[in-house]
Design a protein around this motif. Structure first.
Motif, short mmCIF file in Angstrom:
data_model
loop_
_atom_site.label_atom_id
_atom_site.label_comp_id
_atom_site.label_asym_id
_atom_site.label_seq_id
_atom_site.Cartn_x
_atom_site.Cartn_y
_atom_site.Cartn_z
N VAL A 40 37.62 -83.59 -25.54
CA VAL A 40 38.19 -82.66 -24.56
C VAL A 40 38.91 -81.52 -25.28
O VAL A 40 38.78 -80.34 -24.90
CB VAL A 40 39.14 -83.40 -23.59
N LEU A 41 39.64 -81.83 -26.34
CA LEU A 41 40.34 -80.80 -27.10
C LEU A 41 39.36 -79.84 -27.78
O LEU A 41 39.58 -78.63 -27.80
CB LEU A 41 41.26 -81.44 -28.13
N ALA A 42 38.25 -80.37 -28.31
CA ALA A 42 37.24 -79.51 -28.95
C ALA A 42 36.62 -78.56 -27.93
O ALA A 42 36.46 -77.36 -28.21
CB ALA A 42 36.17 -80.37 -29.61
N VAL A 43 36.30 -79.06 -26.75
CA VAL A 43 35.74 -78.20 -25.69
C VAL A 43 36.77 -77.16 -25.28
O VAL A 43 36.44 -75.97 -25.08
CB VAL A 43 35.28 -79.06 -24.49
N LEU A 44 38.02 -77.55 -25.18
CA LEU A 44 39.09 -76.62 -24.82
C LEU A 44 39.25 -75.53 -25.88
O LEU A 44 39.40 -74.34 -25.54
CB LEU A 44 40.40 -77.38 -24.63
N LEU A 45 39.20 -75.91 -27.15
CA LEU A 45 39.33 -74.93 -28.23
C LEU A 45 38.15 -73.96 -28.25
O LEU A 45 38.32 -72.76 -28.48
CB LEU A 45 39.46 -75.63 -29.58
N ILE A 46 36.95 -74.46 -28.00
CA ILE A 46 35.77 -73.58 -27.94
C ILE A 46 35.91 -72.61 -26.78
O ILE A 46 35.66 -71.41 -26.93
CB ILE A 46 34.48 -74.42 -27.83
N TRP A 47 36.33 -73.11 -25.63
CA TRP A 47 36.51 -72.24 -24.47
C TRP A 47 37.58 -71.17 -24.73
O TRP A 47 37.38 -70.00 -24.42
CB TRP A 47 36.87 -73.06 -23.23
#
Length: 155
Positions: A40-47
């Motif tokens: 979830v954190l990786a997706v948030l950082l990409i976004w």
């Protein structure tokens, strides 16, 4: 006359049997939750990265605030996003610890501390004044000296 099953002072109360998860279920749940939170954190950082990239390349006339423009407003979206994720992890850690999942809850407490640190870091970076303009935008030095001499002389 008192009943033997009544709670008398000085008599130990009967407790329910220990309902803690057995074996390696507790650490395994903690590990699975940590992996899912990392995703979830990786997706948030990409976004957030794509969002910041779009903001920095937005035309001035489009109405979207530019990150490099003068008078750019502070972008609090990363701070809010990290804060919400940290709050979810804190609630999850609390529930796990109250249900006696000590390993999983302890791991979640560590993840929550890391996310709270990330939230505070992003808040301080969002509130920091912008840095100096990049050197490649400065006019060329015409005094014949090197770039250090031009930087000291102001032109």
């Amino acid at each position: 006359m008192t009943h033997p099953e009544s709670d008398l002072p000085g008599r130990p109360a009967e407790h329910a049997p220990d309902e803690r998860p057995g074996g390696c279920a507790d650490p395994a749940v903690g590990l699975l939750l940590t992996i899912s939170e990392a995703i979830v954190l990786a997706v948030l950082l990409i976004w957030l990265g794509l969002r910041g990239l779009g903001r920095s390349h937005a035309p001035v006339d489009s109405g979207a605030p530019s990150a490099s423009g003068a008078g750019a407003e502070t972008d609090w979206v990363p701070t809010i996003a990290f804060g919400v994720l940290a709050l979810v992890v804190v609630v999850l850690a609390t529930v796990l610890l109250r249900d006696r999942w000590y390993w999983a809850g302890g791991i979640q407490v560590l993840v929550a501390v890391a996310l709270c640190t990330l939230t505070l870091t992003s808040a301080f970076q969002a509130d920091a004044p912008p840095g100096p303009a990049p050197a490649w935008n400065s006019p060329p030095c015409r005094s014949g000296g090197d770039s250090e001499e031009c930087a000291r002389s102001g032109g």
